[in-house]
Write a protein that holds these residues in place. Structure first.
Motif, PDB file in Angstrom:
ATOM      1  N   THR A 136       0.826  -1.213   0.000  1.00  0.00           N
ATOM      2  CA  THR A 136       0.000   0.000   0.000  1.00  0.00           C
ATOM      3  C   THR A 136       0.859   1.262   0.000  1.00  0.00           C
TER       4      THR A 136
ATOM      5  N   LEU B 180       2.275   1.640  -3.542  1.00  0.00           N
ATOM      6  CA  LEU B 180       1.220   2.134  -4.443  1.00  0.00           C
ATOM      7  C   LEU B 180       0.972   3.628  -4.229  1.00  0.00           C
TER       8      LEU B 180
ATOM      9  N   SER C 155       1.755   6.440  -7.084  1.00  0.00           N
ATOM     10  CA  SER C 155       0.660   7.307  -7.526  1.00  0.00           C
ATOM     11  C   SER C 155       0.945   8.769  -7.187  1.00  0.00           C
TER      12      SER C 155
ATOM     13  N   GLY D 283      -8.708   8.259  -3.397  1.00  0.00           N
ATOM     14  CA  GLY D 283      -8.378   7.111  -4.245  1.00  0.00           C
ATOM     15  C   GLY D 283      -7.348   6.201  -3.611  1.00  0.00           C
TER      16      GLY D 283
ATOM     17  N   THR E 272      -8.998   4.292  -0.765  1.00  0.00           N
ATOM     18  CA  THR E 272      -9.859   3.251  -1.319  1.00  0.00           C
ATOM     19  C   THR E 272      -9.033   2.087  -1.846  1.00  0.00           C
ATOM     20  N   LEU E 273      -7.979   2.395  -2.571  1.00  0.00           N
ATOM     21  CA  LEU E 273      -7.109   1.349  -3.109  1.00  0.00           C
ATOM     22  C   LEU E 273      -6.496   0.520  -1.986  1.00  0.00           C
ATOM     23  N   SER E 274      -6.060   1.167  -0.933  1.00  0.00           N
ATOM     24  CA  SER E 274      -5.457   0.444   0.195  1.00  0.00           C
ATOM     25  C   SER E 274      -6.465  -0.485   0.866  1.00  0.00           C
TER      26      SER E 274
ATOM     27  N   TRP F  11      -9.008  -1.847  -0.587  1.00  0.00           N
ATOM     28  CA  TRP F  11      -9.220  -2.949  -1.530  1.00  0.00           C
ATOM     29  C   TRP F  11      -8.069  -3.956  -1.484  1.00  0.00           C
TER      30      TRP F  11
END
Length: 144
Positions: free
Chosen positions: A15, A18, A22, A59, A62-64, A66
């Motif tokens: 995470t 990422l 990003s 974002g 949310t990605l983390s 997920w």
């Protein structure tokens, strides 16, 4: 226990990587917007930069969540994917409702997800503040 610590550490590392990758992408967008952002009027342009930073932060959160949900689902910790997402969100945001609990053999992952959430909230908040500070400073002194 060691398995949980290793898996949790790998998920946290993923995470963070990422978010860092990003962030590099967001920084490239902001650099391209720089000539536009430093020209008056500054208020509306600062709102655009703030909005971009907030959407990016949401974002990344949310990605983390997920990533954690997919990991829990792949480990068959919960019976449904919805439970994996729900638990990940509750743990990541440190709400800790307690209505869905990890099985004993995976319970260390709950604390690691919460620690990851705290780390990400702090990191992303710092990045967002730095982005706004930098934009505001460049608006006041628009030298290249």
């Amino acid at each position: 226990m060691l398995t949980q610590l290793v898996l949790g550490s790998l998920i946290i590392f993923l995470t963070v990587v990422l978010a860092a990758v990003s962030w590099w992408g967001l920084e490239q967008v902001l650099l391209r917007l720089h000539p536009w952002a430093v020209r008056p009027p500054h208020g509306p342009k600062l709102i655009v930069v703030l909005t971009l930073a907030l959407i990016w932060t949401l974002g990344m959160m949310t990605l983390s969540v997920w990533v954690w949900a997919l990991a829990l689902h792949a480990l068959h910790v919960f019976t449904s994917f919805e439970e994996s997402i729900y638990f990940s969100l509750v743990a990541f945001t440190t709400l800790g409702f307690g209505d869905i609990l990890l099985p004993v053999e995976w319970r260390l992952l709950g604390g690691m997800a919460a620690a990851n959430g705290l780390l990400m909230f702090g990191l992303l908040t710092a990045i967002m503040v730095e982005t706004l500070r930098d934009t505001r400073q460049k608006q006041r002194n628009p030298r290249p």
